[in-house]
Enzyme design. Sequence first.
Site, PDB file in Angstrom:
ATOM      1  N   SER A 288       0.843  -1.194   0.000  1.00 14.54           N
ATOM      2  CA  SER A 288       0.000   0.000   0.000  1.00 14.54           C
ATOM      3  C   SER A 288       0.875   1.240   0.000  1.00 14.54           C
ATOM      4  O   SER A 288       2.010   1.207   0.499  1.00 14.54           O
ATOM      5  CB  SER A 288      -0.897   0.003   1.246  1.00 14.54           C
ATOM      6  OG  SER A 288      -1.529   1.253   1.421  1.00 14.54           O
TER       7      SER A 288
ATOM      8  N   TYR B 263      -2.691  -0.502  10.558  1.00 12.29           N
ATOM      9  CA  TYR B 263      -2.771  -0.874   9.143  1.00 12.29           C
ATOM     10  C   TYR B 263      -1.553  -0.354   8.390  1.00 12.29           C
ATOM     11  O   TYR B 263      -0.903  -1.101   7.639  1.00 12.29           O
ATOM     12  CB  TYR B 263      -4.049  -0.305   8.523  1.00 12.29           C
ATOM     13  CG  TYR B 263      -4.122  -0.491   7.028  1.00 12.29           C
ATOM     14  CD1 TYR B 263      -4.570  -1.686   6.477  1.00 12.29           C
ATOM     15  CD2 TYR B 263      -3.741   0.537   6.158  1.00 12.29           C
ATOM     16  CE1 TYR B 263      -4.626  -1.866   5.104  1.00 12.29           C
ATOM     17  CE2 TYR B 263      -3.788   0.367   4.783  1.00 12.29           C
ATOM     18  CZ  TYR B 263      -4.235  -0.830   4.263  1.00 12.29           C
ATOM     19  OH  TYR B 263      -4.279  -0.999   2.898  1.00 12.29           O
TER      20      TYR B 263
END
EC number: 1.1.1.1
Length: 254
Positions: A138, A151
Site C-alpha cells: 500500500s 494498518y
Amino acid sequence: MVIANSNIIFVAGLGGIGLDTSREIVKSGPKNLVLLDRIDNPAAINELRALNPKVTVTFYSYDVTVPLAETKKLLKTIFDKLKTVDLLINGAGILDDHQIERTIAVNFTGTVNTTTAIMDFWDKRKGGPGGIVANICSVTGFNSIYQVPVYSASKAAALSFTGSIAKLAPITGVTAYSINPGITKTVLVHKFNSWLNVEPRVAELLLDHPTQTTVQCAQNFVKAIEANENGAIWQLDLGRLEAIEWTKHWDSRI
C-alpha cells in the site's frame, strides 16, 4: 513476464482489487489461475471461467493466518497438480484498526508465511526453478495514514519484507516486487475503524479526495506483472502506474 500460458497463484483474488485483477489476468490467457481465498465466491469464479474458457480457474479455501505447515500442505497439493507455478500474488488484507492482532496477522504475517511456504518448491538451493512474488502492499507503506497506524505499519512491514526477498534473488532464484495501490474505491475503504477511534470519519475524509477505480488499479497491476522488475516498488494511484525510487538513509554494509 508473459502471462499467456503461465501458472499463477493469487491469494485473495476474489476481493475488490483482487477480482478485477483476476479478470484482467484471465483476459491475458494464463494456463492456470489458482485462487486462494477465505470465502468462496462461485458466481465470480464462474464469471472468470466464462471470460476465457481456455484458462483453467480453480479455487481453494485458504486463510492466510493458518500455521505455516498448513500453507505448505496446501501448496504441495497445488504443485502436485500443476507441477510448476510461475507467479505468486499475495493480496490478502484488512483495514480495521480495532482488530490489531488480526491486522498484523493478515497484512504482514500472512504475506511472510505464504512466501516462506512457497520457497520449499521454488528455492534454487533445494533444486527449485525459482519464481516470482508480487506482494500487494500500500502507499501507506511510504507515508502512513496516521489515523490507522496499525494498518499503515503492517503495510510498511510487508513492503520492507518484499524488498528483502528481491535482494535475496541471487541466492534463492526468487524475485519479488511490491504493488502499492493508492486510495481505491472498494468496500474496504467505504467504512473502517480508526485506531482508538481517533477519527471516526477517516473513511469519509479520504473519499473526499481524488481516488481510482478497481478497474484502473487492476489494469495497472497487470502492466506491473508484465514488466516483472525485481525489487520494483510500484505505485498504483489515480489511475497511473509509477515506479518509486526509494531513498536509502542507512546501509547494513553486508
